[in-house]
Design a protein around this motif. Structure first.
Motif, PDB file in Angstrom:
ATOM      1  N   GLY A   1       0.832  -1.198   0.000  1.00  0.00           N
ATOM      2  CA  GLY A   1       0.000   0.000   0.000  1.00  0.00           C
ATOM      3  C   GLY A   1       0.867   1.248   0.000  1.00  0.00           C
ATOM      4  O   GLY A   1       1.856   1.326   0.722  1.00  0.00           O
ATOM      5  N   VAL A   2       0.497   2.222  -0.832  1.00  0.00           N
ATOM      6  CA  VAL A   2       1.298   3.434  -0.963  1.00  0.00           C
ATOM      7  C   VAL A   2       0.407   4.610  -1.358  1.00  0.00           C
ATOM      8  O   VAL A   2      -0.615   4.426  -2.013  1.00  0.00           O
ATOM      9  CB  VAL A   2       2.459   3.214  -1.988  1.00  0.00           C
ATOM     10  CG1 VAL A   2       2.178   2.103  -2.933  1.00  0.00           C
ATOM     11  CG2 VAL A   2       2.816   4.443  -2.751  1.00  0.00           C
TER      12      VAL A   2
ATOM     13  N   ASN B   1      -2.188   1.802  -4.906  1.00  0.00           N
ATOM     14  CA  ASN B   1      -2.170   3.233  -4.612  1.00  0.00           C
ATOM     15  C   ASN B   1      -3.432   3.603  -3.843  1.00  0.00           C
ATOM     16  O   ASN B   1      -4.529   3.230  -4.234  1.00  0.00           O
ATOM     17  CB  ASN B   1      -2.106   4.003  -5.933  1.00  0.00           C
ATOM     18  CG  ASN B   1      -1.694   5.451  -5.743  1.00  0.00           C
ATOM     19  OD1 ASN B   1      -1.315   5.874  -4.641  1.00  0.00           O
ATOM     20  ND2 ASN B   1      -1.760   6.221  -6.810  1.00  0.00           N
ATOM     21  N   THR B   2      -3.235   4.326  -2.752  1.00  0.00           N
ATOM     22  CA  THR B   2      -4.386   4.599  -1.899  1.00  0.00           C
ATOM     23  C   THR B   2      -4.246   5.971  -1.242  1.00  0.00           C
ATOM     24  O   THR B   2      -3.162   6.543  -1.242  1.00  0.00           O
ATOM     25  CB  THR B   2      -4.516   3.457  -0.851  1.00  0.00           C
ATOM     26  OG1 THR B   2      -5.733   3.605  -0.150  1.00  0.00           O
ATOM     27  CG2 THR B   2      -3.365   3.451   0.120  1.00  0.00           C
ATOM     28  N   ALA B   3      -5.340   6.486  -0.719  1.00  0.00           N
ATOM     29  CA  ALA B   3      -5.293   7.783  -0.029  1.00  0.00           C
ATOM     30  C   ALA B   3      -4.477   7.638   1.249  1.00  0.00           C
ATOM     31  O   ALA B   3      -4.512   6.587   1.902  1.00  0.00           O
ATOM     32  CB  ALA B   3      -6.705   8.250   0.308  1.00  0.00           C
TER      33      ALA B   3
ATOM     34  N   GLY C   1      -6.697   0.594   5.650  1.00  0.00           N
ATOM     35  CA  GLY C   1      -6.619  -0.306   4.488  1.00  0.00           C
ATOM     36  C   GLY C   1      -5.708  -1.502   4.753  1.00  0.00           C
ATOM     37  O   GLY C   1      -5.979  -2.620   4.307  1.00  0.00           O
ATOM     38  N   LEU C   2      -4.626  -1.248   5.502  1.00  0.00           N
ATOM     39  CA  LEU C   2      -3.724  -2.341   5.896  1.00  0.00           C
ATOM     40  C   LEU C   2      -4.436  -3.289   6.854  1.00  0.00           C
ATOM     41  O   LEU C   2      -4.402  -4.511   6.695  1.00  0.00           O
ATOM     42  CB  LEU C   2      -2.464  -1.762   6.558  1.00  0.00           C
ATOM     43  CG  LEU C   2      -1.485  -2.784   7.140  1.00  0.00           C
ATOM     44  CD1 LEU C   2      -0.785  -3.556   6.030  1.00  0.00           C
ATOM     45  CD2 LEU C   2      -0.446  -2.107   8.038  1.00  0.00           C
ATOM     46  N   LEU C   3      -5.111  -2.698   7.845  1.00  0.00           N
ATOM     47  CA  LEU C   3      -5.794  -3.509   8.855  1.00  0.00           C
ATOM     48  C   LEU C   3      -6.917  -4.330   8.227  1.00  0.00           C
ATOM     49  O   LEU C   3      -7.207  -5.440   8.667  1.00  0.00           O
ATOM     50  CB  LEU C   3      -6.347  -2.605   9.975  1.00  0.00           C
ATOM     51  CG  LEU C   3      -5.289  -1.799  10.740  1.00  0.00           C
ATOM     52  CD1 LEU C   3      -5.923  -0.934  11.814  1.00  0.00           C
ATOM     53  CD2 LEU C   3      -4.218  -2.711  11.348  1.00  0.00           C
ATOM     54  N   ALA C   4      -7.518  -3.783   7.159  1.00  0.00           N
ATOM     55  CA  ALA C   4      -8.607  -4.495   6.472  1.00  0.00           C
ATOM     56  C   ALA C   4      -8.073  -5.568   5.524  1.00  0.00           C
ATOM     57  O   ALA C   4      -8.851  -6.292   4.911  1.00  0.00           O
ATOM     58  CB  ALA C   4      -9.470  -3.496   5.709  1.00  0.00           C
ATOM     59  N   GLY C   5      -6.730  -5.624   5.374  1.00  0.00           N
ATOM     60  CA  GLY C   5      -6.143  -6.673   4.547  1.00  0.00           C
ATOM     61  C   GLY C   5      -6.095  -6.352   3.054  1.00  0.00           C
ATOM     62  O   GLY C   5      -5.901  -7.236   2.232  1.00  0.00           O
ATOM     63  N   HIS C   6      -6.219  -5.077   2.698  1.00  0.00           N
ATOM     64  CA  HIS C   6      -6.137  -4.703   1.277  1.00  0.00           C
ATOM     65  C   HIS C   6      -4.727  -4.826   0.741  1.00  0.00           C
ATOM     66  O   HIS C   6      -4.517  -4.861  -0.470  1.00  0.00           O
ATOM     67  CB  HIS C   6      -6.658  -3.289   1.063  1.00  0.00           C
ATOM     68  CG  HIS C   6      -8.112  -3.132   1.420  1.00  0.00           C
ATOM     69  ND1 HIS C   6      -8.699  -1.926   1.680  1.00  0.00           N
ATOM     70  CD2 HIS C   6      -9.076  -4.071   1.592  1.00  0.00           C
ATOM     71  CE1 HIS C   6      -9.975  -2.114   1.987  1.00  0.00           C
ATOM     72  NE2 HIS C   6     -10.218  -3.409   1.940  1.00  0.00           N
ATOM     73  N   TYR C   7      -3.743  -4.846   1.615  1.00  0.00           N
ATOM     74  CA  TYR C   7      -2.339  -5.046   1.245  1.00  0.00           C
ATOM     75  C   TYR C   7      -1.606  -5.606   2.453  1.00  0.00           C
ATOM     76  O   TYR C   7      -2.141  -5.581   3.568  1.00  0.00           O
ATOM     77  CB  TYR C   7      -1.678  -3.744   0.740  1.00  0.00           C
ATOM     78  CG  TYR C   7      -2.312  -2.474   1.269  1.00  0.00           C
ATOM     79  CD1 TYR C   7      -3.308  -1.822   0.563  1.00  0.00           C
ATOM     80  CD2 TYR C   7      -1.922  -1.943   2.501  1.00  0.00           C
ATOM     81  CE1 TYR C   7      -3.910  -0.667   1.057  1.00  0.00           C
ATOM     82  CE2 TYR C   7      -2.511  -0.787   3.003  1.00  0.00           C
ATOM     83  CZ  TYR C   7      -3.512  -0.156   2.266  1.00  0.00           C
ATOM     84  OH  TYR C   7      -4.113   0.980   2.784  1.00  0.00           O
TER      85      TYR C   7
END
Ligand code: ARG
Length: 247
Positions: A30-31, A71-73, A80-86
């Motif tokens: 995630g970035v 790419n994320t806000a 987003g990390l905690l939700a497992g998106h990356y």
């Protein structure tokens, strides 16, 4: 017959575990890719580039993994990390006690601090205290944002979704100063010579770390091992010269 069955089962087990290993071979990263020279999108190629992007690719290669950039806000990058998106965040993210309650951090990979950026011709601001009565632009949820809010008497801390928007507010006269990570400030000034300047020295001490969910001890160990390797074999210095010094 019996033997044949065992061989078959063993083969199956191998195939299944190979498939599992293959599936685990992508490191999802995630970035918030608007923070040159650390992470940004190359105008010409559309690729994710910068020091962090090069570093994580080198590290992943040593871990035998592919990299997928997401790419994320910035505002929401930890959720987003905690939700497992990356699997990890590498995004010039300062290791802070508050963040460390929610996520684990790798060993530090970069030392820096916050600086004040003003118009090249502005001599009214030399130190953080001089920001009293001024409008300060920051990227929302960054250590620059937090630092600006701690300065007494600031007229307004205006926060923007992306760091480049904070610089734009300064350039267009909507803000008097930007508070941002030192190397990002230097990069902005390099890109627009004569327009802006950094005043004084960094007024905070910060270290960037790679963030991951708590409890992923194996991944954390692998990340720290890969980081130590790229430091030891000279790759880190090479990336530093290319992306930070611009050689
Ligand atoms: N180092 C600062 C922080 O951790 C700013 C990081 C912003 N990174 C980004 N890719 N926009 O808050």
């Amino acid at each position: 017959m019996r033997r044949g069955l065992i061989v078959l089962l063993l083969t199956l087990a191998l195939v299944v575990s190979a498939a599992g290993a293959a599936a685990a071979q992508t490191l999802r990263v995630g970035v918030n890719a608007a923070f040159p020279p650390f992470e940004y999108i190359d105008d010409e190629t559309g690729e994710y580039v910068g020091f962090d992007m090069a570093l994580i690719r080198e590290m992943a290669a040593r871990m035998g993994m592919e990299v997928e950039i997401i790419n994320t806000a910035w505002d929401g990058i930890i959720p987003g990390l905690l939700a497992g998106h990356y699997d990890v965040i590498i995004s010039a993210m300062t290791i802070t006690n508050e963040r460390a309650q929610a996520v684990d951090f790798s060993d530090p990979y970069f030392a820096t601090g916050q600086v004040i950026v003003v118009h090249a011709g502005d001599d009214s601001i030399q130190t953080p205290a001089d920001l009293a009565g001024k409008v300060v632009a920051v990227q929302i949820g960054t250590t620059g944002h937090f630092a600006a809010e701690r300065i007494e008497g600031v007229a307004s801390v205006d926060h923007y979704q992306f760091a480049p928007e904070a610089f734009l507010a300064l350039k267009t006269g909507r803000a008097d100063a930007v508070v941002v990570d030192e190397l990002v400030a230097i990069q902005e000034i390099r890109a627009n010579p004569g327009e802006l300047k950094v005043v004084g020295q960094p007024f905070t001490v910060e270290y960037y770390g790679i963030a991951l969910r708590k409890g992923r001890e194996d991944l954390l160990r692998a990340i720290n091992r890969a980081l130590a390797q790229v430091r030891a074999d000279g790759t880190y210095d090479e990336l530093y010269r290319t992306w930070i010094l611009g050689e």
